[in-house]
Design an enzyme around this catalytic site. Structure first.
Site, short mmCIF file in Angstrom:
data_model
loop_
_atom_site.label_atom_id
_atom_site.label_comp_id
_atom_site.label_asym_id
_atom_site.label_seq_id
_atom_site.Cartn_x
_atom_site.Cartn_y
_atom_site.Cartn_z
N CYS A 1 0.84 -1.21 0.00
CA CYS A 1 0.00 0.00 0.00
C CYS A 1 0.87 1.26 0.00
CB CYS A 1 -0.92 -0.02 1.22
SG CYS A 1 -2.06 1.38 1.25
N CYS B 1 0.44 4.73 6.93
CA CYS B 1 -0.20 4.59 8.24
C CYS B 1 0.77 3.89 9.21
CB CYS B 1 -1.49 3.79 8.11
SG CYS B 1 -2.55 4.42 6.79
N CYS C 1 0.34 0.10 10.33
CA CYS C 1 -0.12 -0.93 9.40
C CYS C 1 0.98 -1.83 8.83
CB CYS C 1 -0.89 -0.27 8.26
SG CYS C 1 -1.69 -1.49 7.18
N CYS D 1 -16.79 -8.77 5.46
CA CYS D 1 -16.06 -7.51 5.23
C CYS D 1 -14.82 -7.78 4.40
CB CYS D 1 -15.64 -6.89 6.54
SG CYS D 1 -16.97 -6.70 7.72
N CYS E 1 -19.69 -5.75 3.34
CA CYS E 1 -18.96 -4.55 3.75
C CYS E 1 -17.64 -4.55 3.00
CB CYS E 1 -18.71 -4.59 5.25
SG CYS E 1 -17.74 -3.18 5.84
N CYS F 1 -19.42 2.41 8.40
CA CYS F 1 -18.70 1.74 9.48
C CYS F 1 -17.44 2.58 9.70
CB CYS F 1 -18.34 0.31 9.06
SG CYS F 1 -17.28 -0.53 10.25
N ARG G 1 -18.18 -2.16 17.72
CA ARG G 1 -17.47 -3.43 17.50
C ARG G 1 -16.15 -3.47 18.26
NH1 ARG G 1 -16.84 -3.89 12.09
NH2 ARG G 1 -18.99 -4.56 12.00
N1 SAM Z 1 -6.71 0.50 3.16
C1 SAM Z 1 -7.99 0.73 3.71
C2 SAM Z 1 -8.04 1.86 4.68
O1 SAM Z 1 -7.04 2.18 5.30
O2 SAM Z 1 -9.10 2.44 4.82
C3 SAM Z 1 -8.61 -0.49 4.34
C4 SAM Z 1 -7.82 -1.44 5.18
S1 SAM Z 1 -7.18 -0.81 6.70
C5 SAM Z 1 -6.08 -2.07 7.17
C6 SAM Z 1 -8.56 -0.88 7.82
C7 SAM Z 1 -8.37 -0.41 9.25
O3 SAM Z 1 -7.72 -1.42 10.01
C8 SAM Z 1 -7.52 0.81 9.52
O4 SAM Z 1 -8.22 1.99 9.29
C9 SAM Z 1 -7.19 0.65 10.98
O5 SAM Z 1 -8.15 1.31 11.77
C10 SAM Z 1 -7.23 -0.85 11.20
N2 SAM Z 1 -5.90 -1.39 11.48
C11 SAM Z 1 -4.91 -1.58 10.58
N3 SAM Z 1 -3.80 -2.07 11.18
C12 SAM Z 1 -4.07 -2.20 12.49
C13 SAM Z 1 -3.33 -2.62 13.63
N4 SAM Z 1 -2.06 -3.02 13.53
N5 SAM Z 1 -3.93 -2.63 14.82
C14 SAM Z 1 -5.23 -2.23 14.93
N6 SAM Z 1 -5.97 -1.80 13.91
C15 SAM Z 1 -5.42 -1.77 12.69
FE1 SF4 Z 2 -2.87 1.18 3.38
FE2 SF4 Z 2 -2.76 -0.02 5.73
FE3 SF4 Z 2 -3.14 2.60 5.60
FE4 SF4 Z 2 -5.11 0.94 4.80
S1 SF4 Z 2 -4.31 1.16 6.85
S2 SF4 Z 2 -4.38 2.79 3.75
S3 SF4 Z 2 -3.87 -0.74 3.97
S4 SF4 Z 2 -1.30 1.49 4.93
#
Ligand code: SAM
Ligand code: SF4
Ligand code: DTB
Length: 326
Positions: free
Chosen positions: A66, A70, A73, A110, A141, A201, A273
């Site tokens: 990606c 973030c 992530c 989802c 979802c 959501c 949730r």
């Molecule tokens: N890429 C898309 C986005 O960011 O909207 C969808 C997937 S993203 C992984 C979905 C959500 O997962 C993130 O917004 C975050 O809130 C949650 N998330 C991701 N990594 C996480 C982690 N290590 N611990 C807890 N929540 C996490």
């Molecule tokens: Fe990409 Fe992870 Fe951020 Fe979603 S949460 S936009 S998958 S880096």
């Protein structure tokens, strides 16, 4: 002599009040723990069966690589987490997984993709997935990153029930966690999703080094959306080696439960949730979250890339607490 009370000393602002102020939310958050939980459970019972919990199942339909950064992530190409990137999963594979999830008791499916936003070339396959999963009788979802209005209209027309798009934290703390997009970008997509007629959501992550006030502010933003999200995922950070937040100080369980209770009070009709991080929670902590008003979980031993309790552990937890799947 002890005074016996069954009403709160601090009057909670009306749940249906037009706007939540930060001060009102903060004074609820700071209530004695028993008063806060009593208030949350009372409101919960007004709108939901307190012993029923909705089950959702996640599938990562496109893993890793990606372009967003973030800080939490595993799937960001900015961090070295050792995760191999994959292409978008084939529709048949997605449907086969969804069928298993339904057999396991999930009512909502989802599908998540590690994208900043879907590309035009992805849209046909995505639309096909929505139709095929919905045809199994599951709620659908998706969480695919940012959407423009054309994309949200197409997903809505395909029958997508919910779109997940988290604000993750307060507007103040957001730039500490993500630099490749801003808080307002998130709100724009949420607005597109609403305008297209889908359910929202939207929630966040606790334990990223934010202050308690940031968590409360996140809920103020959510509760003050023109319509609050129907589903509010509260994630506890799963620390991932190789990400900037790998060594973040874990949140104290009592602080986590307080935020769940506050979410329940501020968004009385929404599903709250208990999302990522359950593997690191005791049964007792999860029980307190359910008492505070959490009424949805992710089931299955994998979330997107990280672990989740085994089905058997969740069955045992539900038996111990007398909970039933919705
Ligand atoms: N890429 C898309 C986005 O960011 O909207 C969808 C997937 S993203 C992984 C979905 C959500 O997962 C993130 O917004 C975050 O809130 C949650 N998330 C991701 N990594 C996480 C982690 N290590 N611990 C807890 N929540 C996490
Ligand atoms: Fe990409 Fe992870 Fe951020 Fe979603 S949460 S936009 S998958 S880096
Ligand atoms: C949400 O708020 N939590 C889910 C879902 N929405 C997409 C994702 C949790 C991801 C946990 C980390 C992982 O599996 O990589």
């Amino acid at each position: 002599m002890l005074e016996v009370r069954d009403e709160l000393a601090v009057t909670a602002p009306l749940a249906d009040a037009a706007e939540w102020t930060s001060e009102a939310a903060w004074s609820l958050y700071r209530l004695p723990f028993n008063d806060l939980l009593f208030e949350a459970q009372t409101i919960h019972r007004r709108h939901f069966d307190p012993n029923r919990v909705q089950l959702s199942k996640l599938l990562n339909i496109k893993t890793g690589g990606c372009p967003e950064d973030c800080g939490y992530c595993s799937q960001s190409s900015h961090h070295s987490t050792g995760l191999a990137a994959s292409k978008l999963m084939e529709v048949e594979k997605v449907v086969a997984e969804a069928r298993k999830a339904k057999a396991g008791g999930a009512t909502r499916y989802c599908m998540g993709a590690a994208w900043r936003n879907p590309k035009p070339r992805d849209m046909d396959a995505i639309v096909e997935m929505v139709g095929a999963v919905k045809a199994l009788g599951l709620e659908t979802c998706m969480t695919l990153g940012m959407l423009d209005r054309d994309q949200s209209d197409r997903l809505s027309a395909a029958g997508l029930d919910y779109y997940n798009h988290n604000i993750d934290t307060s507007a103040r703390y957001y730039p500490q966690v993500i630099s490749t997009r801003n808080f307002a970008d998130r709100l724009d997509t949420l607005e597109n999703v609403r305008q297209s007629g889908m359910k929202v959501c939207c929630g966040g992550i606790l334990g990223m080094g934010e202050e308690e006030a940031d968590r409360v502010e996140m809920l103020v933003t959510l509760a003050n959306l023109a319509e609050p999200p129907e589903s509010v995922p509260i994630n506890m950070l799963i620390p991932i080696a190789g990400t900037p937040l790998a060594k973040a100080e874990p949140i104290a369980p009592i602080e986590f439960v307080r935020i769940v209770a506050l979410a329940r009070i501020m968004m009385p009709k929404s599903y709250v949730r208990l999302s990522a991080g359950r593997s690191a929670m005791t049964d007792e902590m999860q029980a307190l979250c359910f008492f505070a008003g959490a009424n949805s979980i992710f089931v299955g031993d994998t979330l997107l890339t990280a672990g989740n309790p085994e089905d058997e552990a969740d069955r045992k937890l539900f038996r111990r607490l007398g909970l039933q799947a919705l």
